[in-house]
Enzyme design. Structure first.
Site, PDB file in Angstrom:
ATOM      1  N   LYS A  96     -63.093 -34.581  34.924  1.00 37.52           N
ATOM      2  CA  LYS A  96     -64.384 -34.160  35.455  1.00 37.52           C
ATOM      3  C   LYS A  96     -64.915 -32.987  34.632  1.00 37.52           C
ATOM      4  O   LYS A  96     -65.453 -33.188  33.558  1.00 37.52           O
ATOM      5  CB  LYS A  96     -64.259 -33.879  36.950  1.00 37.52           C
ATOM      6  CG  LYS A  96     -63.927 -35.173  37.724  1.00 37.52           C
ATOM      7  CD  LYS A  96     -63.795 -34.972  39.192  1.00 37.52           C
ATOM      8  CE  LYS A  96     -63.643 -36.304  39.918  1.00 37.52           C
ATOM      9  NZ  LYS A  96     -62.448 -37.085  39.522  1.00 37.52           N
ATOM     10  N   HIS A 111     -62.564 -31.459  42.042  1.00 35.08           N
ATOM     11  CA  HIS A 111     -63.971 -31.082  41.905  1.00 35.08           C
ATOM     12  C   HIS A 111     -64.190 -29.576  41.954  1.00 35.08           C
ATOM     13  O   HIS A 111     -65.332 -29.112  41.940  1.00 35.08           O
ATOM     14  CB  HIS A 111     -64.802 -31.761  42.996  1.00 35.08           C
ATOM     15  CG  HIS A 111     -65.005 -33.219  42.765  1.00 35.08           C
ATOM     16  ND1 HIS A 111     -66.024 -33.721  41.990  1.00 35.08           N
ATOM     17  CD2 HIS A 111     -64.295 -34.289  43.193  1.00 35.08           C
ATOM     18  CE1 HIS A 111     -65.945 -35.045  41.958  1.00 35.08           C
ATOM     19  NE2 HIS A 111     -64.904 -35.408  42.685  1.00 35.08           N
ATOM     20  N   SER A 165     -65.679 -34.344  47.630  1.00 36.23           N
ATOM     21  CA  SER A 165     -66.459 -34.970  46.562  1.00 36.23           C
ATOM     22  C   SER A 165     -67.750 -35.633  47.012  1.00 36.23           C
ATOM     23  O   SER A 165     -68.659 -35.814  46.208  1.00 36.23           O
ATOM     24  CB  SER A 165     -65.598 -35.994  45.817  1.00 36.23           C
ATOM     25  OG  SER A 165     -65.183 -37.034  46.686  1.00 36.23           O
TER      26      SER A 165
END
Length: 396
Positions: A244, A214, A186
């Protein structure tokens, strides 16, 4: 009565953090977290969000959430194992399993919860965990809670991983050995070497665990890092987040049906924390459906990412080893990093400074997160500000 010792501890340590440029200021948003944000009455281009695909403000998700509130209420009302499991949770898990290409899925309240739920449910004091040195804090905490022996291997160093796996196996000291890695890291934006990791795992009979927080929505045409490498049948645990690219809140673990059954009876956040709200479950399901039927948002994300990263590199900024939309501008010194971020804000660009302990000391960076919702004009404005401030502060 407030403890004098506590007051002294807090005052001294907060002052120390501020002096060293390590104190994080929180900036409340006055509205939605979209490609632009409003802070203290000022509109700024937002380069700090994990909202990769712009789905957090998507009308289709908002509609699904509102309908779920009307039909199922504001909250789930209980933990999943009592009567907090709604049909909406089951629909989400079914859709996620289809999306990730696994037999089953269990969902949690957050990605952080997923890691501290799943790892200790399977690993214990008689086991060992091989963990990448740059793994996320939630992985580290999950490993610690398991009480297994934690053996860190150098970041993405496959020779080090193989050697430490061999030593752990040959010692005969452990019942089970797991290798755990982020799919996408990340802070640097680089991708785990999953084919090599899986090869080593097969060689030494290691359990494989990939945190794809991610990677989901970003790699593998949206299906994630494991799908990117075509390894759905080779990875035991695929962990992901719904906060996310999915744009909502929650987490999950995807894998074999037996694994998911075990996590439902042994993972503590599932057993002892109320389930996510109906609105969250319904909106997340809608987001996954969107990703399964169209690649438009994913393609726009990558186009914007490539444009911003190329522009920053041409200006002379160090973007590190990023292979994904995560685009760090590595400054180094913590105070200089904070000053750079502050000047960006003054120029109308909201990009947060990331410093120790989130990244190693001396590796401060401004972390940019272009999304599918940004226009090229917004990115051009950001690049203009970067060039101005970079020269002003003698960074480039």
């Amino acid at each position: 009565m407030t403890s004098n010792r506590l007051q002294s501890f807090l005052q001294d340590n907060i002052a120390d953090l501020k002096e060293r440029g390590l104190y994080n200021e929180i900036d409340p948003l006055e509205g939605a977290n979209g490609p632009t944000v409003e802070i203290d009455g000022k509109q700024m281009i937002n380069l700090s969000s994990n909202n990769y695909l712009g789905l957090a403000t998507d009308d289709r998700l908002k509609k699904a959430a509102k309908e779920a509130v009307d039909s199922h209420g504001a909250g789930a009302g209980a933990v999943r194992t009592i009567n907090g499991t709604l049909d909406l949770h089951l629909e989400l898990e079914k859709k996620l399993a289809e999306f990730k290409g696994t037999e089953a899925v269990i969902s949690y309240q957050s990605g952080f919860n997923a890691n501290i739920a799943a790892i200790p449910a399977v690993m214990d004091k008689h086991d060992a965990i091989l963990s990448d040195a740059l793994n996320h804090a939630s992985i580290i905490d999950g490993c610690r809670q398991s009480k297994a022996k934690i053996i860190a291997f150098n970041h993405s160093d496959m020779d080090d991983l193989r050697e430490k796996a061999r030593e752990a196996v040959e010692s005969g000291a452990y019942n089970k050995i797991m290798v755990v890695t982020d799919g996408v890291f990340s802070m640097d934006g680089d991708i785990a070497k999953l084919p090599e990791i899986v090869g080593i795992a097969e060689e030494f009979d290691l359990i494989t665990y990939v945190d794809d927080a991610h990677g989901s929505g970003v790699l593998g045409k949206g299906a994630g890092t494991v799908k990117h490498f075509g390894l759905q049948d080779k990875v035991d645990f695929q962990m992901g987040t719904l906060s996310k690219a999915i744009g909502v809140i929650g987490g999950y673990v995807a894998g074999k049906s037996e694994l998911i059954d075990w996590l439902k009876v042994r993972s503590r956040p599932f057993l002892f924390s109320t389930a996510v709200s109906p609105a969250d479950a319904a909106a997340s399901t809608k987001a996954v459906e969107i990703l399964m039927t169209s690649s438009d948002l994913n393609e726009k994300l990558w186009a914007n990412s490539d444009y911003l990263k190329s522009g920053l590199k041409q200006l002379g900024f160090d973007t590190g080893s990023s292979e994904t939309p995560i685009t760090p501008c590595i400054i180094g010194d913590e105070k200089a990093t904070q000053a750079f971020s502050k000047r960006l804000n003054e120029e109308g660009i909201y990009a947060k400074a990331i410093v120790f302990p989130t990244v190693p000391q001396g590796k401060g960076r401004v972390r940019n997160m272009p999304t599918a919702a940004h226009t090229q004009a917004m990115l051009d404005e950001a690049l203009t500000a970067y060039e101005k401030i970079g020269k002003e502060l003698e960074i480039i």
